[in-house]
Write a protein that holds these residues in place. Sequence first.
Motif, PDB file in Angstrom:
ATOM      1  N   LEU A   1      16.087  62.112  -3.419  1.00  0.00           N
ATOM      2  CA  LEU A   1      15.529  60.958  -2.690  1.00  0.00           C
ATOM      3  C   LEU A   1      16.320  60.496  -1.898  1.00  0.00           C
ATOM      4  N   ASP A   2      15.771  59.770  -0.872  1.00  0.00           N
ATOM      5  CA  ASP A   2      16.530  59.406   0.290  1.00  0.00           C
ATOM      6  C   ASP A   2      17.626  58.182  -0.003  1.00  0.00           C
ATOM      7  N   GLU A   3      16.985  57.286  -0.744  1.00  0.00           N
ATOM      8  CA  GLU A   3      17.634  55.983  -1.207  1.00  0.00           C
ATOM      9  C   GLU A   3      17.081  55.442  -2.430  1.00  0.00           C
ATOM     10  N   VAL A   4      18.020  54.930  -3.383  1.00  0.00           N
ATOM     11  CA  VAL A   4      17.777  54.530  -4.651  1.00  0.00           C
ATOM     12  C   VAL A   4      18.431  53.105  -4.600  1.00  0.00           C
ATOM     13  N   ASP A   5      17.804  52.093  -4.991  1.00  0.00           N
ATOM     14  CA  ASP A   5      18.600  50.828  -5.423  1.00  0.00           C
ATOM     15  C   ASP A   5      18.840  50.353  -6.713  1.00  0.00           C
ATOM     16  N   VAL A   6      19.776  50.298  -7.387  1.00  0.00           N
ATOM     17  CA  VAL A   6      19.980  50.130  -8.717  1.00  0.00           C
ATOM     18  C   VAL A   6      20.427  48.777  -9.260  1.00  0.00           C
ATOM     19  N   ARG A   7      20.114  48.055 -10.297  1.00  0.00           N
ATOM     20  CA  ARG A   7      20.758  46.830 -10.755  1.00  0.00           C
ATOM     21  C   ARG A   7      20.822  47.110 -12.216  1.00  0.00           C
ATOM     22  N   ILE A   8      21.963  46.880 -12.967  1.00  0.00           N
ATOM     23  CA  ILE A   8      22.224  47.188 -14.325  1.00  0.00           C
ATOM     24  C   ILE A   8      22.803  45.603 -14.464  1.00  0.00           C
ATOM     25  N   THR A   9      22.150  44.939 -15.544  1.00  0.00           N
ATOM     26  CA  THR A   9      22.823  43.793 -16.230  1.00  0.00           C
ATOM     27  C   THR A   9      23.341  43.934 -17.497  1.00  0.00           C
ATOM     28  N   GLY A  10      24.600  43.631 -17.550  1.00  0.00           N
ATOM     29  CA  GLY A  10      25.319  43.908 -18.841  1.00  0.00           C
ATOM     30  C   GLY A  10      25.915  45.304 -19.109  1.00  0.00           C
ATOM     31  N   ILE A  11      27.048  45.416 -18.909  1.00  0.00           N
ATOM     32  CA  ILE A  11      27.855  46.943 -19.105  1.00  0.00           C
ATOM     33  C   ILE A  11      28.868  46.824 -19.802  1.00  0.00           C
ATOM     34  N   GLU A  12      29.055  47.324 -21.011  1.00  0.00           N
ATOM     35  CA  GLU A  12      30.065  46.974 -21.986  1.00  0.00           C
ATOM     36  C   GLU A  12      30.583  48.481 -22.398  1.00  0.00           C
ATOM     37  N   THR A  13      31.829  48.570 -22.519  1.00  0.00           N
ATOM     38  CA  THR A  13      32.480  49.917 -22.964  1.00  0.00           C
ATOM     39  C   THR A  13      32.438  49.863 -24.657  1.00  0.00           C
ATOM     40  N   ARG A  14      32.634  51.106 -24.931  1.00  0.00           N
ATOM     41  CA  ARG A  14      32.311  51.373 -26.395  1.00  0.00           C
ATOM     42  C   ARG A  14      33.663  51.205 -27.186  1.00  0.00           C
ATOM     43  N   ALA A  15      34.899  51.545 -26.203  1.00  0.00           N
ATOM     44  CA  ALA A  15      36.181  51.715 -26.642  1.00  0.00           C
ATOM     45  C   ALA A  15      36.774  50.284 -26.987  1.00  0.00           C
ATOM     46  N   GLY A  16      37.783  50.435 -28.037  1.00  0.00           N
ATOM     47  CA  GLY A  16      38.516  49.357 -28.428  1.00  0.00           C
ATOM     48  C   GLY A  16      39.382  48.484 -27.400  1.00  0.00           C
ATOM     49  N   GLY A  17      39.945  47.253 -27.740  1.00  0.00           N
ATOM     50  CA  GLY A  17      40.785  46.427 -26.957  1.00  0.00           C
ATOM     51  C   GLY A  17      39.865  45.555 -26.008  1.00  0.00           C
ATOM     52  N   ARG A  18      40.641  44.912 -25.291  1.00  0.00           N
ATOM     53  CA  ARG A  18      39.925  43.833 -24.310  1.00  0.00           C
ATOM     54  C   ARG A  18      39.685  44.607 -23.017  1.00  0.00           C
ATOM     55  N   THR A  19      38.455  44.737 -22.757  1.00  0.00           N
ATOM     56  CA  THR A  19      37.854  45.383 -21.498  1.00  0.00           C
ATOM     57  C   THR A  19      37.081  44.344 -21.033  1.00  0.00           C
ATOM     58  N   LEU A  20      36.863  44.409 -19.484  1.00  0.00           N
ATOM     59  CA  LEU A  20      36.301  43.398 -18.803  1.00  0.00           C
ATOM     60  C   LEU A  20      34.749  43.997 -18.992  1.00  0.00           C
ATOM     61  N   ARG A  21      33.657  43.094 -19.476  1.00  0.00           N
ATOM     62  CA  ARG A  21      32.310  43.404 -19.458  1.00  0.00           C
ATOM     63  C   ARG A  21      31.579  43.107 -18.055  1.00  0.00           C
ATOM     64  N   ILE A  22      31.175  43.899 -17.457  1.00  0.00           N
ATOM     65  CA  ILE A  22      30.356  43.775 -16.342  1.00  0.00           C
ATOM     66  C   ILE A  22      29.013  43.045 -16.432  1.00  0.00           C
ATOM     67  N   SER A  23      28.989  41.928 -15.869  1.00  0.00           N
ATOM     68  CA  SER A  23      27.713  40.839 -15.971  1.00  0.00           C
ATOM     69  C   SER A  23      26.677  41.505 -15.291  1.00  0.00           C
ATOM     70  N   THR A  24      26.820  42.171 -13.906  1.00  0.00           N
ATOM     71  CA  THR A  24      25.746  42.665 -13.216  1.00  0.00           C
ATOM     72  C   THR A  24      26.650  43.728 -12.140  1.00  0.00           C
ATOM     73  N   LEU A  25      25.720  44.943 -12.026  1.00  0.00           N
ATOM     74  CA  LEU A  25      26.203  45.769 -10.907  1.00  0.00           C
ATOM     75  C   LEU A  25      24.970  46.158 -10.237  1.00  0.00           C
ATOM     76  N   ASP A  26      25.071  45.633  -8.870  1.00  0.00           N
ATOM     77  CA  ASP A  26      24.374  46.226  -7.826  1.00  0.00           C
ATOM     78  C   ASP A  26      24.520  47.361  -6.949  1.00  0.00           C
ATOM     79  N   ALA A  27      23.937  48.695  -7.144  1.00  0.00           N
ATOM     80  CA  ALA A  27      24.181  49.805  -6.179  1.00  0.00           C
ATOM     81  C   ALA A  27      23.159  50.234  -5.494  1.00  0.00           C
ATOM     82  N   LYS A  28      23.814  50.674  -4.139  1.00  0.00           N
ATOM     83  CA  LYS A  28      22.849  51.296  -3.278  1.00  0.00           C
ATOM     84  C   LYS A  28      23.283  52.969  -3.122  1.00  0.00           C
ATOM     85  N   LEU A  29      22.174  53.988  -3.573  1.00  0.00           N
ATOM     86  CA  LEU A  29      22.439  55.037  -3.821  1.00  0.00           C
ATOM     87  C   LEU A  29      21.918  55.778  -2.614  1.00  0.00           C
ATOM     88  N   ARG A  30      22.603  56.894  -2.104  1.00  0.00           N
ATOM     89  CA  ARG A  30      21.985  57.434  -0.947  1.00  0.00           C
ATOM     90  C   ARG A  30      22.056  59.094  -1.174  1.00  0.00           C
TER      91      ARG A  30
END
Length: 229
Positions: free
Chosen positions: A65-94
Motif C-alpha cells: 500500500l502506498d500510504e496508510v494513516d493510523v490513529r491509535i487512542t490509548g497505548i499502555e505497556t503490560r510491564a510493571g513499574g511507572r511507564t507513560l501511557r500514550i494518550s494518542t498516536l497519529d502515524a503516517k505510514l509509507r
Amino acid sequence: MRALRIWVIALVILAALFVAVDRVAVYIAESQAEDRVEIPGARIGSTDISVKGFPFLTQLAGSELDEVDVRITGIETRAGGRTLRISTLDAKLRDVRLTDGFSGAVADRATGTVVISYEDLTKAASDGVKVEYGGKNKVKVTGTVNVLGRPISRSVLSTVTLLDGHTVRVHADKVPGEGIPGLEKLVREKTDFEREVGGLPNGMKLERIQPTEDGLEISGTGTDVRLAG
C-alpha cells in the motif's frame, strides 16, 4: 453513433462499478485491519485506519500500500513499574508491505506524533505529584514534602526533554529553598523524574518534544515499522 454511445455508456457504468467495488474493498480492509493492529508488549484502545491512494485493489494485489494513516487512542505497556501511557498516536505510514497472508503490515517509512496528556503524565510521576501545563514550553509540577513533620507544598516550572529517543525527563528549572536546609533536594526528589514512553511500535523513535495546553506533543520517525501481525 448509437453503438458508440452504447459503448461509452457501458464503459462509464463499468468504471463507476469499479470505483464502487474499490471503495467497498477499502472500507472492508480498513475495518479488518483496525481489529488486527497489535503492538508487542502493549495494550491498545481504539484504532482508526485510513488507506490512501487509488485504485486500492491493484495495491492489494501487489501486497503493498502506498500510504496508510493510523490513529491509535490509548497505548499502555503490560510491564510493571511507572511507564507513560500514550494518550494518542497519529502515524503516517509509507510503502506498507502486507505480510503473513495479509495479517501483518510493515511500513518502510513512517512519521508520527504522540500526545501524552497531563493526566497520564501525573499518573506516571511520583505519588502526590500533579503535572500541568506551565506555559512557554514548560510544565508546572506540584508536590508536597515533609520537613520536620510539617507538610510543605511547592510548585516548580520544569523543562521537559527526551533521552535516548524513548524516555521523557522532567527537571525543575529552579526550586525555591527559602533558606530551609535540604528543602531543594526533597522537592527535586518529588518533582524531577524520568519515565520511559511505553508501547511505541517497533521501529519508531521519538525525536522532538514540546509541552502544549493539551499535553506533551512528541514527534518521531521510523523505518521498518510493524503495527500488526
